[in-house]
Design a protein around this motif. Sequence first.
Motif, PDB file in Angstrom:
ATOM      1  N   LEU A 187       0.849  -1.185   0.000  1.00 48.51           N
ATOM      2  CA  LEU A 187       0.000   0.000   0.000  1.00 48.51           C
ATOM      3  C   LEU A 187       0.887   1.238   0.000  1.00 48.51           C
ATOM      4  N   VAL A 188       0.625   2.138  -0.912  1.00 45.63           N
ATOM      5  CA  VAL A 188       1.416   3.361  -1.019  1.00 45.63           C
ATOM      6  C   VAL A 188       0.489   4.518  -1.349  1.00 45.63           C
ATOM      7  N   GLN A 189       0.848   5.702  -0.888  1.00 45.58           N
ATOM      8  CA  GLN A 189       0.043   6.880  -1.180  1.00 45.58           C
ATOM      9  C   GLN A 189       0.306   7.374  -2.596  1.00 45.58           C
ATOM     10  N   PRO A 190      -0.653   8.051  -3.178  1.00 50.85           N
ATOM     11  CA  PRO A 190      -0.415   8.653  -4.503  1.00 50.85           C
ATOM     12  C   PRO A 190       0.840   9.521  -4.476  1.00 50.85           C
ATOM     13  N   GLY A 191       1.631   9.383  -5.531  1.00 52.11           N
ATOM     14  CA  GLY A 191       2.901  10.098  -5.606  1.00 52.11           C
ATOM     15  C   GLY A 191       4.064   9.331  -5.031  1.00 52.11           C
TER      16      GLY A 191
ATOM     17  N   TRP B 245       4.081 -17.378 -16.527  1.00 47.79           N
ATOM     18  CA  TRP B 245       4.125 -16.277 -15.586  1.00 47.79           C
ATOM     19  C   TRP B 245       3.889 -16.814 -14.176  1.00 47.79           C
ATOM     20  N   GLY B 246       4.233 -16.013 -13.212  1.00 54.82           N
ATOM     21  CA  GLY B 246       4.171 -16.490 -11.842  1.00 54.82           C
ATOM     22  C   GLY B 246       3.124 -15.779 -11.009  1.00 54.82           C
ATOM     23  N   GLN B 247       3.154 -16.123  -9.743  1.00 55.05           N
ATOM     24  CA  GLN B 247       2.240 -15.494  -8.795  1.00 55.05           C
ATOM     25  C   GLN B 247       2.520 -14.001  -8.709  1.00 55.05           C
ATOM     26  N   GLY B 248       1.486 -13.214  -8.646  1.00 57.28           N
ATOM     27  CA  GLY B 248       1.645 -11.777  -8.669  1.00 57.28           C
ATOM     28  C   GLY B 248       1.790 -11.157  -7.293  1.00 57.28           C
ATOM     29  N   THR B 249       1.978  -9.844  -7.312  1.00 62.12           N
ATOM     30  CA  THR B 249       2.059  -9.067  -6.082  1.00 62.12           C
ATOM     31  C   THR B 249       1.107  -7.881  -6.210  1.00 62.12           C
ATOM     32  N   LEU B 250       0.369  -7.607  -5.141  1.00 56.29           N
ATOM     33  CA  LEU B 250      -0.659  -6.577  -5.182  1.00 56.29           C
ATOM     34  C   LEU B 250      -0.068  -5.210  -4.872  1.00 56.29           C
ATOM     35  N   VAL B 251      -0.352  -4.268  -5.737  1.00 54.42           N
ATOM     36  CA  VAL B 251       0.019  -2.868  -5.525  1.00 54.42           C
ATOM     37  C   VAL B 251      -1.264  -2.072  -5.346  1.00 54.42           C
ATOM     38  N   THR B 252      -1.359  -1.373  -4.226  1.00 56.73           N
ATOM     39  CA  THR B 252      -2.530  -0.549  -3.950  1.00 56.73           C
ATOM     40  C   THR B 252      -2.063   0.881  -3.735  1.00 56.73           C
ATOM     41  N   VAL B 253      -2.581   1.788  -4.564  1.00 56.31           N
ATOM     42  CA  VAL B 253      -2.221   3.200  -4.451  1.00 56.31           C
ATOM     43  C   VAL B 253      -3.460   3.945  -3.964  1.00 56.31           C
ATOM     44  N   SER B 254      -3.380   4.402  -2.739  1.00 58.49           N
ATOM     45  CA  SER B 254      -4.545   5.027  -2.126  1.00 58.49           C
ATOM     46  C   SER B 254      -4.111   5.909  -0.974  1.00 58.49           C
ATOM     47  N   SER B 255      -4.865   6.971  -0.757  1.00 56.15           N
ATOM     48  CA  SER B 255      -4.599   7.831   0.390  1.00 56.15           C
ATOM     49  C   SER B 255      -5.467   7.422   1.584  1.00 56.15           C
TER      50      SER B 255
END
Length: 125
Positions: A11-15, A115-125
């Motif tokens: 989880l990461v904030q926008p920017g 292809w392999g197992q993925g990783t979730l990227v969540t961009v949210s404040s």
Amino acid sequence: EVQLQASGGGLVQPGGSLRLSCAASGFAFDDYVIGWFRQAPGKEREGVSCISRSGGRTYYADSVKGRFTVSRDNAKNTVYLQMNSLKPEDTAVYHCAMYGSNCRDLMRDLVYDSWGQGTLVTVSS
């Protein structure tokens, strides 16, 4: 056995920034181009980036150009995706994939050998 394991999501904030890694094993790593795909809920799979066998050529979707950088370390059988200036629309599960042909076909036709197992990227404040 071919294995491709993506990691580094979160989880990461926008920017903000994240660096994804793709650890590969079970095949001759430097004989394959490696691509990154992503898929968000309710959306079609998208080719994000691809890197040539030597790492000398890189390809990006227009949606990430200038923000994402792909690289590879053939000695470590690993590909990286540095993602900067992340946007909410970058939210998705990211997968890495191997392909025995070329990056242009991978990006245009969304083709791959494995292809392999993925990783979730969540961009949210």
